[in-house]
Motif scaffolding. Structure first.
Motif, PDB file in Angstrom:
ATOM      1  N   SER A  68      -8.975  -3.413   6.024  1.00 29.56           N
ATOM      2  CA  SER A  68     -10.099  -3.418   5.089  1.00 29.56           C
ATOM      3  C   SER A  68     -10.778  -4.776   5.100  1.00 29.56           C
ATOM      4  O   SER A  68     -10.225  -5.765   5.598  1.00 29.56           O
ATOM      5  CB  SER A  68      -9.605  -3.101   3.671  1.00 29.56           C
ATOM      6  OG  SER A  68      -8.767  -4.151   3.200  1.00 29.56           O
ATOM      7  N   ARG A  69     -11.986  -4.816   4.551  1.00 37.23           N
ATOM      8  CA  ARG A  69     -12.693  -6.088   4.461  1.00 37.23           C
ATOM      9  C   ARG A  69     -11.911  -7.074   3.597  1.00 37.23           C
ATOM     10  O   ARG A  69     -11.883  -8.271   3.866  1.00 37.23           O
ATOM     11  CB  ARG A  69     -14.090  -5.878   3.879  1.00 37.23           C
ATOM     12  CG  ARG A  69     -14.947  -7.149   3.881  1.00 37.23           C
ATOM     13  CD  ARG A  69     -16.324  -6.904   3.324  1.00 37.23           C
ATOM     14  NE  ARG A  69     -16.284  -6.604   1.899  1.00 37.23           N
ATOM     15  CZ  ARG A  69     -17.260  -6.902   1.040  1.00 37.23           C
ATOM     16  NH1 ARG A  69     -18.363  -7.487   1.468  1.00 37.23           N
ATOM     17  NH2 ARG A  69     -17.158  -6.579  -0.229  1.00 37.23           N
ATOM     18  N   SER A  70     -11.277  -6.558   2.545  1.00 36.91           N
ATOM     19  CA  SER A  70     -10.476  -7.412   1.667  1.00 36.91           C
ATOM     20  C   SER A  70      -9.358  -8.100   2.446  1.00 36.91           C
ATOM     21  O   SER A  70      -9.095  -9.290   2.259  1.00 36.91           O
ATOM     22  CB  SER A  70      -9.883  -6.583   0.525  1.00 36.91           C
ATOM     23  OG  SER A  70      -8.996  -7.351  -0.255  1.00 36.91           O
ATOM     24  N   THR A 122      -5.022   1.305   6.684  1.00 35.65           N
ATOM     25  CA  THR A 122      -5.992   0.824   7.666  1.00 35.65           C
ATOM     26  C   THR A 122      -6.505  -0.545   7.232  1.00 35.65           C
ATOM     27  O   THR A 122      -6.360  -0.946   6.074  1.00 35.65           O
ATOM     28  CB  THR A 122      -7.169   1.801   7.790  1.00 35.65           C
ATOM     29  OG1 THR A 122      -7.776   1.985   6.502  1.00 35.65           O
ATOM     30  CG2 THR A 122      -6.690   3.145   8.317  1.00 35.65           C
ATOM     31  N   ARG A 152      -9.261  -8.753   5.723  1.00 34.58           N
ATOM     32  CA  ARG A 152      -9.820  -9.759   6.640  1.00 34.58           C
ATOM     33  C   ARG A 152     -10.264 -11.005   5.877  1.00 34.58           C
ATOM     34  O   ARG A 152     -10.058 -12.132   6.336  1.00 34.58           O
ATOM     35  CB  ARG A 152     -10.999  -9.155   7.399  1.00 34.58           C
ATOM     36  CG  ARG A 152     -10.623  -8.011   8.335  1.00 34.58           C
ATOM     37  CD  ARG A 152     -11.803  -7.669   9.238  1.00 34.58           C
ATOM     38  NE  ARG A 152     -11.593  -6.444   9.962  1.00 34.58           N
ATOM     39  CZ  ARG A 152     -10.880  -6.338  11.082  1.00 34.58           C
ATOM     40  NH1 ARG A 152     -10.295  -7.421  11.578  1.00 34.58           N
ATOM     41  NH2 ARG A 152     -10.743  -5.172  11.696  1.00 34.58           N
ATOM     42  N   LYS A 164       0.838  -1.191   0.000  1.00 35.84           N
ATOM     43  CA  LYS A 164       0.000   0.000   0.000  1.00 35.84           C
ATOM     44  C   LYS A 164       0.880   1.250   0.000  1.00 35.84           C
ATOM     45  O   LYS A 164       1.723   1.428   0.888  1.00 35.84           O
ATOM     46  CB  LYS A 164      -0.896   0.039   1.239  1.00 35.84           C
ATOM     47  CG  LYS A 164      -1.892  -1.104   1.348  1.00 35.84           C
ATOM     48  CD  LYS A 164      -2.974  -1.023   0.288  1.00 35.84           C
ATOM     49  CE  LYS A 164      -4.031  -2.098   0.482  1.00 35.84           C
ATOM     50  NZ  LYS A 164      -5.035  -2.079  -0.623  1.00 35.84           N
TER      51      LYS A 164
END
Length: 356
Positions: free
Chosen positions: A312-314, A310, A316, A304
């Motif tokens: 992210s859903r991706s 931070t 997790r 990144k």
């Protein structure tokens, strides 16, 4: 032993440290003449014998096998600027008798200035140039020489301008999933031709095709490879990025960081081409830039370009669906912090230390 890597990456300098007793350069007309009768030239030599640019003399491999078997104390060090055909030939004739080391210029562990390495790339003459403009000039000349001299010497009959246009076109795909049909249509050639051109650039250490990982989960997976130019400096030269100011305002900034950091991590982890993958299901719910297995545990790295990444859903989803032991998020900052018990943000140098 074989040291493989692109031209001008430091193979001969590294080989010189081993102090070979005899040296042959297959681009030197005198050495070429001596190798017209290779058995006569080599069979009475003792100690370490170095043969540079051996891809120009692939018929030497069967003889090297014979000479190694006849006098085990005699050792050969071969250097080459082409990978796929060279390794295939060596594997067929020197199985059990040869070890390969791949060199790609300076790594981050070799230098102090990460920004300079990222912008200029790992070729020593580019990194060590007096300024960014001189580094860019060297890289442009390198690209021209590679296309006009090196490619024909590999026996590949493709006009230099054709391959240059193709190389510049695929630079825009840096960090993206390849669509062979789309690329073929844009360039006005067949899918087969596109694959051949990519194979040429991959075999000459210019391009990396990162394969997708197919886990046994209930999601349709992307099955096309992602494309990266292996040296960030060559990528920047093709994109006409000359310095940090150009790069920070360029739309390919994130892809540039991803490709640079990914290549450093692959080198640090010692991953072969069949051991490094990316992962992305078709539904877009997750993605992972680099997946590999280490000591029997699934590992993941995400790249990144952000001041403070931070969770992210991706991320997790990747951790859960791939059963990652840990997910490392590599960014250009200096601080290390946890986002989750199995997700950590850290600087590139710290990640490389964990992988080394």
């Amino acid at each position: 032993m074989a040291i493989l890597g692109p031209r001008q990456c430091g193979k001969s300098t590294l080989a010189g440290i081993l102090e070979p007793v005899h040296r042959f350069d297959m681009e030197n007309p005198r050495d070429q003449a001596r190798m017209q009768q290779p058995q006569t030239a080599l069979e009475d030599l003792t100690g370490l014998v170095m043969i540079d640019e051996i891809q120009r003399k692939p018929d030497l491999f069967p003889l090297l096998r014979y000479l190694c078997d006849q006098v085990p104390a005699r050792r050969f060090l071969i250097l080459g600027s082409a990978s796929r055909d060279l390794i295939r030939q060596g594997s067929e004739t020197l199985a059990g008798r040869i070890a390969y080391h791949q060199l790609g210029g300076f790594r981050l562990s070799d230098v102090e200035d990460q920004r300079r390495l990222w912008i200029r790339g790992g070729f020593p003459r580019a990194y060590l140039a007096d300024d960014d403009a001189m580094a860019d000039t060297w890289k442009q000349q390198y690209i021209t020489t590679f296309l006009e001299r090196d490619i024909p010497q590999l026996g590949i009959d493709i006009p230099a301008q054709t391959l240059r246009r193709f190389w510049m076109m695929i630079a825009h795909y840096h960090g993206q999933i390849l669509n062979f049909s789309e690329l073929a249509t844009s360039f006005g050639v067949s899918d087969k031709t596109v694959r051949r051109y990519l194979e040429i650039l991959e075999g000459a250490f210019m391009v990396r095709l990162l394969l997708p990982w197919f886990p046994n989960i209930g999601k349709r997976q992307v099955k096309s490879p992602k494309l990266y130019l292996r040296d960030s400096g060559i990528f920047h030269a093709l994109m006409r990025v000359q310095n940090e100011e150009d790069l920070l305002s360029h739309p390919k900034l994130g892809a540039s960081w991803e490709g640079f950091a990914l290549e450093e991590c692959i080198k640090a982890a010692g991953l072969e081409s069949g051991e490094a993958f990316f992962w992305k299901p078709h539904d877009g719910t997750a993605e992972l830039d680099l997946f590999f297995i280490r000591h029997g545990k699934n590992q993941g790295i995400e790249f990144k370009f952000a001041d403070a990444p931070t969770v992210s859903r991706s991320m997790r989803n990747a951790v859960d669906l791939l059963d990652l032991e840990h997910l490392w998020v590599v960014y250009p900052g200096n601080e290390t912090y946890r986002l989750d018990p199995r997700i950590t943000v850290l600087p590139l140098r710290e990640c490389l230390a964990k992988l080394g």
